[in-house]
Design a protein around this motif. Structure first.
Motif, PDB file in Angstrom:
ATOM      1  N   TYR A 116       0.837  -1.204   0.000  1.00  0.00           N
ATOM      2  CA  TYR A 116       0.000   0.000   0.000  1.00  0.00           C
ATOM      3  C   TYR A 116       0.874   1.256   0.000  1.00  0.00           C
ATOM      4  CZ  TYR A 116      -2.445   3.939   1.994  1.00  0.00           C
ATOM      5  OH  TYR A 116      -2.912   5.200   2.228  1.00  0.00           O
ATOM      6  N   ASP A 117       1.884   1.267   0.843  1.00  0.00           N
ATOM      7  CA  ASP A 117       2.763   2.417   1.002  1.00  0.00           C
ATOM      8  C   ASP A 117       3.524   2.737  -0.288  1.00  0.00           C
ATOM      9  OD1 ASP A 117       4.010   4.500   2.333  1.00  0.00           O
ATOM     10  OD2 ASP A 117       5.233   3.222   3.616  1.00  0.00           O
ATOM     11  N   MET A 118       3.979   1.710  -0.987  1.00  0.00           N
ATOM     12  CA  MET A 118       4.819   1.908  -2.167  1.00  0.00           C
ATOM     13  C   MET A 118       4.036   2.044  -3.474  1.00  0.00           C
ATOM     14  SD  MET A 118       7.999   1.989  -1.195  1.00  0.00           S
ATOM     15  CE  MET A 118       7.563   2.876   0.275  1.00  0.00           C
ATOM     16  N   TYR A 119       2.814   1.436  -3.540  1.00  0.00           N
ATOM     17  CA  TYR A 119       2.047   1.435  -4.788  1.00  0.00           C
ATOM     18  C   TYR A 119       0.664   2.072  -4.677  1.00  0.00           C
ATOM     19  CZ  TYR A 119       5.515  -1.848  -6.538  1.00  0.00           C
ATOM     20  OH  TYR A 119       6.684  -2.435  -6.938  1.00  0.00           O
ATOM     21  N   GLY A 120       0.150   2.224  -3.473  1.00  0.00           N
ATOM     22  CA  GLY A 120      -1.179   2.803  -3.302  1.00  0.00           C
ATOM     23  C   GLY A 120      -2.312   1.816  -3.502  1.00  0.00           C
ATOM     24  N   ILE A 121      -2.013   0.525  -3.491  1.00  0.00           N
ATOM     25  CA  ILE A 121      -3.041  -0.492  -3.656  1.00  0.00           C
ATOM     26  C   ILE A 121      -3.694  -0.752  -2.299  1.00  0.00           C
ATOM     27  CG2 ILE A 121      -3.481  -2.901  -4.276  1.00  0.00           C
ATOM     28  CD1 ILE A 121      -1.060  -2.574  -6.248  1.00  0.00           C
ATOM     29  N   GLN A 122      -5.014  -0.651  -2.266  1.00  0.00           N
ATOM     30  CA  GLN A 122      -5.781  -0.837  -1.031  1.00  0.00           C
ATOM     31  C   GLN A 122      -6.058  -2.325  -0.813  1.00  0.00           C
ATOM     32  OE1 GLN A 122      -7.150   1.841   0.904  1.00  0.00           O
ATOM     33  NE2 GLN A 122      -5.979   3.256  -0.352  1.00  0.00           N
ATOM     34  N   PHE A 123      -5.929  -2.779   0.418  1.00  0.00           N
ATOM     35  CA  PHE A 123      -6.256  -4.158   0.771  1.00  0.00           C
ATOM     36  C   PHE A 123      -7.510  -4.137   1.633  1.00  0.00           C
ATOM     37  CE2 PHE A 123      -1.895  -4.358  -0.507  1.00  0.00           C
ATOM     38  CZ  PHE A 123      -1.800  -5.572  -1.155  1.00  0.00           C
ATOM     39  N   LYS A 124      -8.628  -4.520   1.017  1.00  0.00           N
ATOM     40  CA  LYS A 124      -9.918  -4.480   1.709  1.00  0.00           C
ATOM     41  C   LYS A 124      -9.917  -5.477   2.866  1.00  0.00           C
ATOM     42  CE  LYS A 124     -12.303  -5.299  -1.964  1.00  0.00           C
ATOM     43  NZ  LYS A 124     -13.374  -5.560  -2.916  1.00  0.00           N
ATOM     44  N   ARG A 130      -2.140   1.600   6.831  1.00  0.00           N
ATOM     45  CA  ARG A 130      -1.547   2.935   6.827  1.00  0.00           C
ATOM     46  C   ARG A 130      -0.086   2.783   6.437  1.00  0.00           C
ATOM     47  NH1 ARG A 130       0.877   3.578  12.266  1.00  0.00           N
ATOM     48  NH2 ARG A 130       0.214   1.736  13.388  1.00  0.00           N
ATOM     49  N   ARG A 131       0.533   3.885   6.130  1.00  0.00           N
ATOM     50  CA  ARG A 131       1.930   3.837   5.700  1.00  0.00           C
ATOM     51  C   ARG A 131       2.796   3.176   6.767  1.00  0.00           C
ATOM     52  NH1 ARG A 131       3.204   6.349   0.960  1.00  0.00           N
ATOM     53  NH2 ARG A 131       1.827   7.950   0.188  1.00  0.00           N
ATOM     54  N   ILE A 132       3.809   2.427   6.296  1.00  0.00           N
ATOM     55  CA  ILE A 132       4.684   1.727   7.231  1.00  0.00           C
ATOM     56  C   ILE A 132       6.145   2.144   7.060  1.00  0.00           C
ATOM     57  CG2 ILE A 132       5.038  -0.288   5.732  1.00  0.00           C
ATOM     58  CD1 ILE A 132       4.793  -2.003   8.321  1.00  0.00           C
ATOM     59  N   LEU A 133       6.536   2.559   5.860  1.00  0.00           N
ATOM     60  CA  LEU A 133       7.919   2.951   5.604  1.00  0.00           C
ATOM     61  C   LEU A 133       8.088   4.461   5.456  1.00  0.00           C
ATOM     62  CD1 LEU A 133       8.821   0.189   2.995  1.00  0.00           C
ATOM     63  CD2 LEU A 133       9.400   0.235   5.418  1.00  0.00           C
ATOM     64  N   LEU A 134       7.069   5.118   4.965  1.00  0.00           N
ATOM     65  CA  LEU A 134       7.136   6.554   4.719  1.00  0.00           C
ATOM     66  C   LEU A 134       6.279   7.315   5.726  1.00  0.00           C
ATOM     67  CD1 LEU A 134       6.788   6.368   0.848  1.00  0.00           C
ATOM     68  CD2 LEU A 134       8.853   6.898   2.131  1.00  0.00           C
ATOM     69  N   PRO A 135       6.548   8.601   5.930  1.00  0.00           N
ATOM     70  CA  PRO A 135       5.718   9.392   6.837  1.00  0.00           C
ATOM     71  C   PRO A 135       4.276   9.479   6.331  1.00  0.00           C
ATOM     72  CG  PRO A 135       7.688  10.606   6.175  1.00  0.00           C
ATOM     73  CD  PRO A 135       7.650   9.364   5.355  1.00  0.00           C
ATOM     74  N   GLU A 136       3.348   9.627   7.248  1.00  0.00           N
ATOM     75  CA  GLU A 136       1.920   9.685   6.900  1.00  0.00           C
ATOM     76  C   GLU A 136       1.609  10.796   5.906  1.00  0.00           C
ATOM     77  OE1 GLU A 136      -0.828   7.825   7.574  1.00  0.00           O
ATOM     78  OE2 GLU A 136       0.474   6.366   8.503  1.00  0.00           O
ATOM     79  N   ASP A 137       2.368  11.905   5.950  1.00  0.00           N
ATOM     80  CA  ASP A 137       2.063  13.038   5.070  1.00  0.00           C
ATOM     81  C   ASP A 137       2.780  12.960   3.713  1.00  0.00           C
ATOM     82  OD1 ASP A 137       4.604  13.488   6.052  1.00  0.00           O
ATOM     83  OD2 ASP A 137       4.279  15.597   6.507  1.00  0.00           O
ATOM     84  N   TRP A 138       3.383  11.825   3.396  1.00  0.00           N
ATOM     85  CA  TRP A 138       4.106  11.664   2.132  1.00  0.00           C
ATOM     86  C   TRP A 138       3.123  11.673   0.968  1.00  0.00           C
ATOM     87  CZ3 TRP A 138       9.330  11.450   1.723  1.00  0.00           C
ATOM     88  CH2 TRP A 138       9.854  11.149   0.463  1.00  0.00           C
ATOM     89  N   ASN A 139       3.494  12.355  -0.108  1.00  0.00           N
ATOM     90  CA  ASN A 139       2.660  12.402  -1.306  1.00  0.00           C
ATOM     91  C   ASN A 139       3.192  11.432  -2.345  1.00  0.00           C
ATOM     92  OD1 ASN A 139       0.832  14.412  -0.478  1.00  0.00           O
ATOM     93  ND2 ASN A 139       2.347  15.985  -0.914  1.00  0.00           N
ATOM     94  N   GLY A 140       2.323  10.584  -2.867  1.00  0.00           N
ATOM     95  CA  GLY A 140       2.703   9.678  -3.937  1.00  0.00           C
ATOM     96  C   GLY A 140       3.127   8.310  -3.457  1.00  0.00           C
ATOM     97  N   TYR A 141       3.472   7.478  -4.442  1.00  0.00           N
ATOM     98  CA  TYR A 141       3.831   6.083  -4.186  1.00  0.00           C
ATOM     99  C   TYR A 141       5.122   5.787  -4.935  1.00  0.00           C
ATOM    100  CZ  TYR A 141      -0.918   6.330  -2.593  1.00  0.00           C
ATOM    101  OH  TYR A 141      -2.058   6.717  -1.936  1.00  0.00           O
ATOM    102  N   PRO A 142       6.247   5.729  -4.226  1.00  0.00           N
ATOM    103  CA  PRO A 142       7.577   5.717  -4.839  1.00  0.00           C
ATOM    104  C   PRO A 142       7.920   4.549  -5.756  1.00  0.00           C
ATOM    105  CG  PRO A 142       7.722   6.198  -2.501  1.00  0.00           C
ATOM    106  CD  PRO A 142       6.309   5.833  -2.783  1.00  0.00           C
ATOM    107  N   LEU A 143       7.270   3.410  -5.659  1.00  0.00           N
ATOM    108  CA  LEU A 143       7.640   2.310  -6.543  1.00  0.00           C
ATOM    109  C   LEU A 143       6.819   2.264  -7.827  1.00  0.00           C
ATOM    110  CD1 LEU A 143       8.566  -0.639  -4.178  1.00  0.00           C
ATOM    111  CD2 LEU A 143      10.038   0.986  -5.342  1.00  0.00           C
ATOM    112  N   ARG A 144       5.925   3.214  -7.995  1.00  0.00           N
ATOM    113  CA  ARG A 144       5.223   3.311  -9.278  1.00  0.00           C
ATOM    114  C   ARG A 144       6.202   3.839 -10.315  1.00  0.00           C
ATOM    115  NH1 ARG A 144      -0.878   5.652  -8.551  1.00  0.00           N
ATOM    116  NH2 ARG A 144      -1.612   4.086  -7.080  1.00  0.00           N
TER     117      ARG A 144
END
Length: 176
Positions: A116-124, A130-144
Motif C-alpha cells: 500500500y505504502d509503495m504502490y497505493g493499492i488498497q487491501f480491503k 496505513r503507511r509503514i515505511l514513509l511518513p503519513e504526510d508523504w505524497n505519492g507512491y515511490p515504486l510506481r
C-alpha cells in the motif's frame, strides 16, 4: 508434488479464476483473477495435500504499459511438503483494491502495508492499512514507474527539528 501438479489442482478447484499458468527458470506462476483471492488462498492453506502454511512474500509490481497495470504477487511455501508456488493477481489502475489475505496468513499484515505504502493499492479488510515505511504526510507512491525521480530540493521537516535538537552536541566533545 511438483509446481505443475499444484497449478493443475488450483485450476481444477477454481476453473473460472485461473487465467494462465507460466513457467520461468523453474518457477511456476498461476495468474488468477483478484475477485476470489481469499478463497483461493484459503484453499491452498487448508488443503492437506498442499498445505501452504507459509506466505514467504507478498509484493506489488507496476507494469505501466500492460493491462491490468498492477499485479500482486504471492510467493507461497509449504513447510510440511517442501513445495512452492507463486500466485499473481492483476489489479487495474481504475480499481486499486484487492481483498486482504490476513485471515489466511497473519504475516501478510506487514507485506500488505508495504505494498500500500509503495504502490497505493488498497487491501480491503486490512485491520491497520496505513503507511509503514514513509511518513503519513508523504505524497505519492515511490515504486510506481511514473513516480518522479527528483522533486524539489528541500530538507524533510523532522530532520530540521533533529538538527536543532543536536545543535549543542559539539560542546560535549572532549578534545585532546
Amino acid at each position: 508434488m511438483d509446481p505443475i501438479q499444484i497449478a493443475r489442482k488450483i485450476k481444477e478447484q477454481f476453473p473460472e479464476e485461473v487465467l494462465d499458468t507460466t513457467q520461468f527458470r523453474d518457477q511456476t506462476s498461476v495468474i488468477v483473477k483478484k475477485g476470489r483471492i481469499v478463497d483461493l488462498c484459503r484453499y491452498l492453506h487448508d488443503e492437506p495435500d498442499l498445505y501452504f502454511d507459509y506466505l514467504a512474500d507478498l509484493c506489488g509490481v507496476d507494469y505501466p504499459d500492460r493491462l491490468p497495470r498492477f499485479e500482486i504477487v504471492y510467493n507461497l511455501y509449504s513447510i510440511k511438503h517442501r513445495h512452492r508456488i507463486r500466485l499473481k493477481a492483476g489489479v487495474p489502475e481504475e480499481d486499486l483494491n484487492i481483498d486482504s489475505v490476513i485471515p489466511v496468513w497473519t504475516g501478510a499484515n506487514w507485506h500488505e502495508r508495504e505494498t500500500y505504502d509503495m504502490y497505493g493499492i488498497q487491501f480491503k479488510g486490512h485491520p491497520d492499512l496505513r503507511r509503514i515505511l514513509l511518513p503519513e504526510d508523504w505524497n505519492g507512491y515511490p515504486l510506481r514507474k511514473d513516480y518522479p525521480l527528483r522533486g524539489p530540493e528541500k530538507e524533510y521537516k523532522p530532520f530540521e527539528e533533529l538538527k536543532d535538537l543536536h545543535r549543542h552536541d559539539d560542546e560535549w566533545i572532549i578534545k585532546s
